[in-house]
Design a protein around this motif. Structure first.
Motif: not given
Length: 113
Positions: A35-41, A67, A72, A74, A77
């Motif tokens: 996912s591109n959304q860090w929280k979902v990922r 990634r 990119s 976080s 991540d």
């Protein structure tokens, strides 16, 4: 501390040499977009990490390495990438009779594009 009657649910045996070969094959061939959304990922990765399945570690590691190549990651991540790599290396080192460092090198070579 674990209760004795919970051991079967909470503890698993390390994978063997054949399991390690399958794990490395899975790691090499696994393709998925994170996912591109860090929280979902981060939540999805934490669930996989908590399950304690080496294939889940491989999927987290591979997805985050891809990634990372895009530049990119976080903070969450980076933590999951490091943890999943360490867990994979520990599992593979035991299964293949290698050192931790040799197992990390194997993981890196398998995941390079």
């Amino acid at each position: 501390m674990l209760r004795e009657n919970q051991l079967d649910e909470m503890v698993r045996r390390p994978i063997g040499a054949e399991g390690a070969k399958k794990l490395l094959k899975h790691l090499k061939s696994y393709k998925s977009k994170v996912s591109n959304q860090w929280k979902v990922r981060a939540n999805a990765h934490q669930i996989k990490m908590d399950e304690g399945d080496p294939n889940g570690y491989a999927e987290v590691y591979k997805g985050l390495r891809s990634r990372e190549e895009e530049g990119s990651l976080s903070a969450a991540d980076r933590v999951h990438l490091k943890q999943s790599g360490e867990f994979l290396a520990e599992e593979l080192a035991i299964a293949l009779g290698k050192t931790h460092s040799e197992a990390l090198d194997k993981i890196t070579s398998v995941t390079q594009n």
